[in-house]
Design a protein around this motif. Structure first.
Motif, PDB file in Angstrom:
ATOM      1  N   MET A   1      -3.388  -3.206   8.267  1.00 42.20           N
ATOM      2  CA  MET A   1      -2.684  -2.747   7.067  1.00 42.20           C
ATOM      3  C   MET A   1      -1.198  -3.057   7.204  1.00 42.20           C
ATOM      4  N   THR A   2      -0.552  -3.354   6.078  1.00 43.90           N
ATOM      5  CA  THR A   2       0.883  -3.623   6.073  1.00 43.90           C
ATOM      6  C   THR A   2       1.565  -2.810   4.983  1.00 43.90           C
ATOM      7  N   TRP A   3       2.848  -2.544   5.220  1.00 43.95           N
ATOM      8  CA  TRP A   3       3.676  -1.811   4.276  1.00 43.95           C
ATOM      9  C   TRP A   3       5.056  -2.444   4.236  1.00 43.95           C
TER      10      TRP A   3
ATOM     11  N   PRO B   1       3.287   3.870   7.604  1.00 43.91           N
ATOM     12  CA  PRO B   1       2.673   4.471   6.429  1.00 43.91           C
ATOM     13  C   PRO B   1       3.088   5.924   6.270  1.00 43.91           C
TER      14      PRO B   1
ATOM     15  N   LEU C   1      -6.269   5.039   8.145  1.00 42.29           N
ATOM     16  CA  LEU C   1      -5.500   3.883   8.599  1.00 42.29           C
ATOM     17  C   LEU C   1      -6.432   2.819   9.160  1.00 42.29           C
ATOM     18  N   GLU C   2      -6.175   1.568   8.822  1.00 39.62           N
ATOM     19  CA  GLU C   2      -6.973   0.458   9.330  1.00 39.62           C
ATOM     20  C   GLU C   2      -6.048  -0.568   9.968  1.00 39.62           C
TER      21      GLU C   2
ATOM     22  N   GLU D   1       3.353  -3.362  10.197  1.00 39.85           N
ATOM     23  CA  GLU D   1       1.939  -3.718  10.292  1.00 39.85           C
ATOM     24  C   GLU D   1       1.293  -2.829  11.335  1.00 39.85           C
TER      25      GLU D   1
ATOM     26  N   MET E   1       0.850  -1.175   0.000  1.00 40.97           N
ATOM     27  CA  MET E   1       0.000   0.000   0.000  1.00 40.97           C
ATOM     28  C   MET E   1       0.889   1.229   0.000  1.00 40.97           C
TER      29      MET E   1
ATOM     30  N   HIS F   1      -1.564   8.995   4.143  1.00 43.06           N
ATOM     31  CA  HIS F   1      -2.618   8.521   5.043  1.00 43.06           C
ATOM     32  C   HIS F   1      -2.847   9.526   6.157  1.00 43.06           C
TER      33      HIS F   1
ATOM     34  N   ARG G   1       2.509   0.031  15.874  1.00 44.03           N
ATOM     35  CA  ARG G   1       2.969  -0.705  14.696  1.00 44.03           C
ATOM     36  C   ARG G   1       3.951  -1.799  15.091  1.00 44.03           C
TER      37      ARG G   1
END
Length: 152
Positions: free
Chosen positions: A14-16, A75, A10-11, A107, A1, A5, A124
């Motif tokens: 979610m991972t980056w 993010p 943000l949910e 995450e 993703m 943001h 995170r």
């Protein structure tokens, strides 16, 4: 993703994944100089060759430094970040060596508003991952952010 943001977009879950970079000889020297830690496992190639690692390794604190720096933009929150609040459950899983290539995986594990509603805390799970897929470091970080951008 990818993309900018805000707290509201943000949910949890979610991972980056961030870009990779290769650790250098200059960084190992810098780490020794700035920390004052000249233990031979970091600074003496002949000594380090006789250890289980077989080579010089970075101080564990340098891995934390890398992971937090790499995770700052994951993010992408722009000017929303106010301050780091703390580290929890930080674990050193594998040593870091000169020429290792690493990247951060992040995450989102939690988020909550502060009482004033203008700020929020995000939680995170951060992993510093070596190019072969092994995790060098991992832990939980808490960050205070603005609920909305402060840019004018």
């Amino acid at each position: 993703m990818t993309g900018m943001h805000t707290f509201d977009t943000l949910e949890v879950g979610m991972t980056w994944r961030g870009p990779a970079r290769t650790l250098t000889e200059a960084e190992l020297a810098w780490s020794c100089m700035t920390s004052g830690d000249w233990h031979p496992i970091h600074a003496d190639a002949s000594f380090a060759a006789t250890t289980a690692a077989g080579q010089r390794m970075f101080q564990g604190s340098y891995g934390i430094h890398l992971a937090l720096g790499m995770a700052t933009h994951l993010p992408e929150l722009g000017d929303a970040v106010i301050a780091a609040l703390g580290l929890n459950e930080w674990n050193f899983r594998a040593p870091l060596f000169v020429n290792d290539t690493v990247h951060a995986e992040v995450e989102l594990t939690g988020k909550r508003e502060t009482r004033d509603g203008a700020r929020a805390v995000i939680e995170r799970r951060v992993r510093l991952v070596k190019s072969g897929g092994g995790i060098a470091h991992e832990g939980q970080i808490s960050t205070l952010i603005h609920r909305r951008s402060t840019a004018t």
